[in-house]
Design a protein around this motif. Sequence first.
Motif, mmCIF file in Angstrom:
data_model
loop_
_atom_site.group_PDB
_atom_site.id
_atom_site.type_symbol
_atom_site.label_atom_id
_atom_site.label_comp_id
_atom_site.label_asym_id
_atom_site.label_seq_id
_atom_site.Cartn_x
_atom_site.Cartn_y
_atom_site.Cartn_z
ATOM 1 N N TYR A 189 0.830 -1.207 0.000
ATOM 2 C CA TYR A 189 0.000 0.000 0.000
ATOM 3 C C TYR A 189 0.866 1.259 0.000
ATOM 4 O O TYR A 189 0.552 2.240 -0.685
ATOM 5 N N LYS A 190 1.955 1.238 0.767
ATOM 6 C CA LYS A 190 2.833 2.408 0.825
ATOM 7 C C LYS A 190 3.452 2.709 -0.536
ATOM 8 O O LYS A 190 3.669 3.871 -0.887
ATOM 9 N N ARG A 191 3.741 1.668 -1.287
ATOM 10 C CA ARG A 191 4.373 1.847 -2.594
ATOM 11 C C ARG A 191 3.364 2.185 -3.680
ATOM 12 O O ARG A 191 3.737 2.439 -4.814
ATOM 13 N N GLY A 192 2.074 2.210 -3.312
ATOM 14 C CA GLY A 192 1.040 2.568 -4.272
ATOM 15 C C GLY A 192 0.909 1.582 -5.413
ATOM 16 O O GLY A 192 0.557 1.962 -6.540
ATOM 17 N N LEU A 193 1.177 0.304 -5.136
ATOM 18 C CA LEU A 193 1.117 -0.705 -6.190
ATOM 19 C C LEU A 193 -0.331 -0.995 -6.575
ATOM 20 O O LEU A 193 -1.236 -0.937 -5.737
#
Length: 379
Positions: A189-193
């Motif tokens: 989620y943090k990497r916006g995948l």
Amino acid sequence: MKLITFLGTGRYQPVIYQWGERQKETKFFAEALVEWLEPKTVCVMLTQGARDSENWDALKAQLQQHSIEVHEVLIPDGKNEQELWQIFQRVADTVEIGDELVFDITHGFRSIPVLGLLAVAYLKQVKRVQIRHLLYGAYEAKEDNVAPVFDLTPFAELLDWLTAVKMFIATGNASELADLLDEAQNNAYKRGLPEPPKALKPIARSLRSVSESLMVCQAPYVGSEIRELITKIEQGEPEIHQWTQPLVPLLETVKQTYAPYVPNDLETHRKLIGWYLERNHAMQAITLMREWLVSYQCRLEGKDPELMRHREAAEDTLNSLERNTRSGQHREELVDLWGPVSNLRNRIAHCGCGRSEQVEGVLQQASELYQRLCRLPIP
């Protein structure tokens, strides 16, 4: 952030290193990493031969153009086991507790890349470092003078997964495994995948529930918790394959290990006592052993062992029979077990308080009592 890199004596040629959308043309991959990641410190591991070569002069000149600390760390050539251990120790000595690290093994010589991988695993445990990246600039894989960059961090994390699963199987403690699953979902989620995982955290919660039930010896509920865990693992298999590849075969081992403890019956609870003893969980084993005897007496009387009033009545019966046994009026294996099991359980449960002497040989006593308990036929 601290970058640890290696430098050899090879005749390095300029190449365009490409990592995702980032590109940098240079002879030294470390220079590209300094530009891309902006570490505060760079530690260059190099042999005396590399230090005396033009490679070091050229790399040092390039690094000094950036506002960073540059440390040269001399290492032996790695010609024998003793020198390999010295290299390992030099790497470890450059790292402080809690450091945020990037490992570059591009220009490592001979077995240096393997040592780097092992050092990563060691430092994560011993010095609690954070490994941001374990990188390899693949010069030999270049096409049209563009060399790909391989991020090997997931392979370093493989050892974390293995250790966490081993801990869960060996002890019943799932905290590390659950934390890794939480971290994998959070990172996605943090990497916006696109389409990040949703099933990993529910599996983590279920793992914690199983672990807690095992650790506090909630035998009637362990089975249902394990059943729910297996269901969530099976439902989450597509995401497990996609996001936590190292966990695929390991979770199958988890399922096989705990599936036998799903039924909520006397035979399963007796197996669970053995599970505790195999893992040296003496308190849980002895506590469950006493409760198992109460459940056994309930079954002999045709009563429901889940009801407290039936259990209290069964305990009264066992206490009465045990008193009669001491006076020679009654002998049964069940009754013969009740006294020593209850006594050992009480001495352990009260943590030695108010006792005239320390309990010794607990596991041995518990194992001997368990062998006798296993001879009782299931009613």
